[in-house]
Design an enzyme around this catalytic site. Structure first.
Site, PDB file in Angstrom:
ATOM      1  N   GLY A 118       0.865  -0.947  -0.045  1.00  0.00           N
ATOM      2  CA  GLY A 118      -0.066   0.121  -0.039  1.00  0.00           C
ATOM      3  C   GLY A 118       0.660   1.136   0.011  1.00  0.00           C
ATOM      4  O   GLY A 118       1.533   0.784   0.658  1.00  0.00           O
ATOM      5  N   ARG A 166       0.692  -5.244  -5.518  1.00  0.00           N
ATOM      6  CA  ARG A 166       1.100  -6.687  -4.679  1.00  0.00           C
ATOM      7  C   ARG A 166       1.049  -7.644  -6.230  1.00  0.00           C
ATOM      8  O   ARG A 166       0.528  -7.794  -6.491  1.00  0.00           O
ATOM      9  CB  ARG A 166      -0.317  -7.004  -4.063  1.00  0.00           C
ATOM     10  CG  ARG A 166      -0.857  -5.561  -3.375  1.00  0.00           C
ATOM     11  CD  ARG A 166      -1.911  -6.052  -2.392  1.00  0.00           C
ATOM     12  NE  ARG A 166      -2.281  -4.876  -1.430  1.00  0.00           N
ATOM     13  CZ  ARG A 166      -1.635  -3.910  -0.484  1.00  0.00           C
ATOM     14  NH1 ARG A 166      -0.592  -5.123   0.232  1.00  0.00           N
ATOM     15  NH2 ARG A 166      -1.760  -3.300   0.541  1.00  0.00           N
ATOM     16  N   ASP A 177       5.157  -5.439   6.565  1.00  0.00           N
ATOM     17  CA  ASP A 177       5.608  -6.238   6.810  1.00  0.00           C
ATOM     18  C   ASP A 177       5.647  -7.329   5.490  1.00  0.00           C
ATOM     19  O   ASP A 177       6.687  -7.900   5.096  1.00  0.00           O
ATOM     20  CB  ASP A 177       4.336  -7.122   7.203  1.00  0.00           C
ATOM     21  CG  ASP A 177       5.539  -6.797   9.400  1.00  0.00           C
ATOM     22  OD1 ASP A 177       6.734  -7.098   9.005  1.00  0.00           O
ATOM     23  OD2 ASP A 177       4.166  -6.657   9.891  1.00  0.00           O
ATOM     24  N   THR A 203       4.252   2.294   5.910  1.00  0.00           N
ATOM     25  CA  THR A 203       2.769   2.071   5.765  1.00  0.00           C
ATOM     26  C   THR A 203       2.065   3.014   6.714  1.00  0.00           C
ATOM     27  O   THR A 203       2.972   3.363   8.317  1.00  0.00           O
ATOM     28  CB  THR A 203       2.951   0.816   6.548  1.00  0.00           C
ATOM     29  OG1 THR A 203       1.669  -0.026   6.732  1.00  0.00           O
ATOM     30  CG2 THR A 203       3.496   0.108   7.835  1.00  0.00           C
ATOM     31  N   ASP A 240      -0.260   1.980   8.782  1.00  0.00           N
ATOM     32  CA  ASP A 240      -0.726   1.373   9.889  1.00  0.00           C
ATOM     33  C   ASP A 240       0.014   0.858  10.640  1.00  0.00           C
ATOM     34  O   ASP A 240      -0.570   0.321  11.858  1.00  0.00           O
ATOM     35  CB  ASP A 240      -1.234  -0.308   9.174  1.00  0.00           C
ATOM     36  CG  ASP A 240      -1.868  -0.190   8.011  1.00  0.00           C
ATOM     37  OD1 ASP A 240      -2.896   0.591   8.076  1.00  0.00           O
ATOM     38  OD2 ASP A 240      -1.734  -1.212   7.059  1.00  0.00           O
ATOM     39  N   ASP A 263       1.816  -0.212  11.770  1.00  0.00           N
ATOM     40  CA  ASP A 263       2.240  -2.646  12.275  1.00  0.00           C
ATOM     41  C   ASP A 263       2.896  -3.943  12.124  1.00  0.00           C
ATOM     42  O   ASP A 263       3.059  -4.917  11.824  1.00  0.00           O
ATOM     43  CB  ASP A 263       0.930  -3.048  11.296  1.00  0.00           C
ATOM     44  CG  ASP A 263       0.717  -3.033   9.953  1.00  0.00           C
ATOM     45  OD1 ASP A 263       1.045  -2.855   9.659  1.00  0.00           O
ATOM     46  OD2 ASP A 263       0.167  -3.764   9.251  1.00  0.00           O
ATOM     47  N   ARG A 293      -6.034  -1.021   8.622  1.00  0.00           N
ATOM     48  CA  ARG A 293      -6.150  -2.747   8.210  1.00  0.00           C
ATOM     49  C   ARG A 293      -6.462  -3.511   9.972  1.00  0.00           C
ATOM     50  O   ARG A 293      -7.807  -3.499   9.843  1.00  0.00           O
ATOM     51  CB  ARG A 293      -4.807  -3.821   7.326  1.00  0.00           C
ATOM     52  CG  ARG A 293      -4.767  -4.223   7.292  1.00  0.00           C
ATOM     53  CD  ARG A 293      -3.437  -4.704   6.224  1.00  0.00           C
ATOM     54  NE  ARG A 293      -2.683  -4.776   7.065  1.00  0.00           N
ATOM     55  CZ  ARG A 293      -1.436  -5.658   6.328  1.00  0.00           C
ATOM     56  NH1 ARG A 293      -1.167  -5.712   5.049  1.00  0.00           N
ATOM     57  NH2 ARG A 293       0.016  -5.578   7.113  1.00  0.00           N
TER      58      ARG A 293
END
Length: 325
Positions: free
Chosen positions: A15, A76, A107, A129, A131, A133, A175
């Site tokens: 993303g 992706r 990741d 990212t 996120d 995460d 997400r």
């Protein structure tokens, strides 16, 4: 010092995140300053597998520091999940004569780095990212911009919510992680926030109970932030209105948070990480992920970085709840 580095590749994967261009710019200019040729690989790992490349000069990264998205584009690549795809990518890396590959992504992108390392590809990962995460780093490029975008939108929603004495349910991205939601809730002054890290309490019953309690204390409007990993904002808004009689509207910010000019923080951190990536390559310190922890940058082995688990600290949620009273 490792062997002489003559040519490196750089790609953005997964993303898009505000600040990716700033990191790319730093990689290119730091490399050129060290007489290293830079190849920009388009559309992430898809571009690597298909040789979709362009040489990047200094002028090619001019005026991109403050641009959102990624000028290399992103995609992706499901083929990279297969051994055949990984071997194909590693083979193109060798055909291109690259000494190292800088991967700007999350990741999933770093899993690609880990896989390619088995076939002799030297990788450096830069965490990008919205996120937040990635377990090995307290900071990821794009998070600060996404939160600022969310808080700005929430502040606008609160104006309308207050004017009409309504309840507003705002769903933000992230997400499966609730960091954007948590930061947006605190920055936007939300009365409640629903997080995937605490699904046992992220129920409509608890939200409705809080809204009724707030109304009994004289609060005339409420703001509820919902993380993407919880979802169901439209259904929640409908249930709140049916059970409380309070007009409730749902707003899903969605990909709005992925775009826009990066904040100063994202620009600076991305630039520092891009610079550090090239320095690690020059030192021969390969197959690392750059992380930012406790105010300092560090290079973590890719295997170790991907094995780490990120623990959710409930303290910030507790603060949101205290300040909402």
């Amino acid at each position: 010092m490792g062997k002489e580095v003559k040519k490196i590749g750089v790609l953005t994967s997964g993303g898009d995140a505000p600040g990716m261009n700033a990191a790319l710019r730093a990689v290119v200019r730091t490399a050129l300053n060290n007489n290293i040729q830079v190849v920009g690989i388009k559309r992430g790992y898809n571009g690597l597998m298909n040789g979709d490349i362009r040489e990047l000069k200094g002028k090619d990264v001019s005026e991109i520091l403050g641009r959102g998205g990624t000028i290399l584009h992103s995609a992706r690549a499901l083929e990279m999940l297969t051994e055949e795809g990984q071997k194909k990518a590693a083979n193109i890396y060798k055909i291109l004569g690259l000494d190292a590959l800088v991967v700007i992504g999350g990741d999933g992108s770093f899993q690609g780095c880990k896989a390619l390392a088995k076939y002799g590809v030297n990788c450096i990962g830069i965490p990008a990212t919205i996120d937040l995460d990635i377990s090995c780093s307290e900071y990821t490029i794009g998070f600060d911009t996404a939160v600022n975008t969310g808080v700005d939108a929430i502040s606008k929603l609160r104006d309308t919510t207050g004017s009409h004495e309504r309840c507003s349910v705002c769903e933000v991205m992230g997400r499966d992680a609730g960091y954007i939601a948590l930061w947006c809730a605190m920055g936007g002054g939300a009365e409640e926030v629903l997080l995937p890290e605490s699904k046992e309490t992220a129920t409509s019953e608890n939200v409705i109970k809080q809204i009724i309690e707030n109304r009994s204390k004289g609060k005339l409007h409420n703001l509820v932030v919902v993380a993407e990993g919880i979802g169901g904002s439209q259904e929640l808004a409908k249930e709140i209105q049916e059970k409380t009689g309070i007009q409730t509207r749902a707003t899903i910010l969605g990909h709005l948070q992925r775009g826009g000019a990066p904040t100063a923080l994202d620009r600076v951190r991305a630039s520092e990480m891009g610079y550090m990536a090239v320095q690690l390559i020059l030192e021969g310190n390969m197959n690392k992920v750059i992380a930012y922890n406790k105010g300092e940058y560090e290079a973590i082995d890719i295997e170790e970085a991907l094995s780490m688990q990120k623990e959710f600290d409930p303290k910030m949620y507790e603060i949101v709840k205290v300040l909402s009273i």
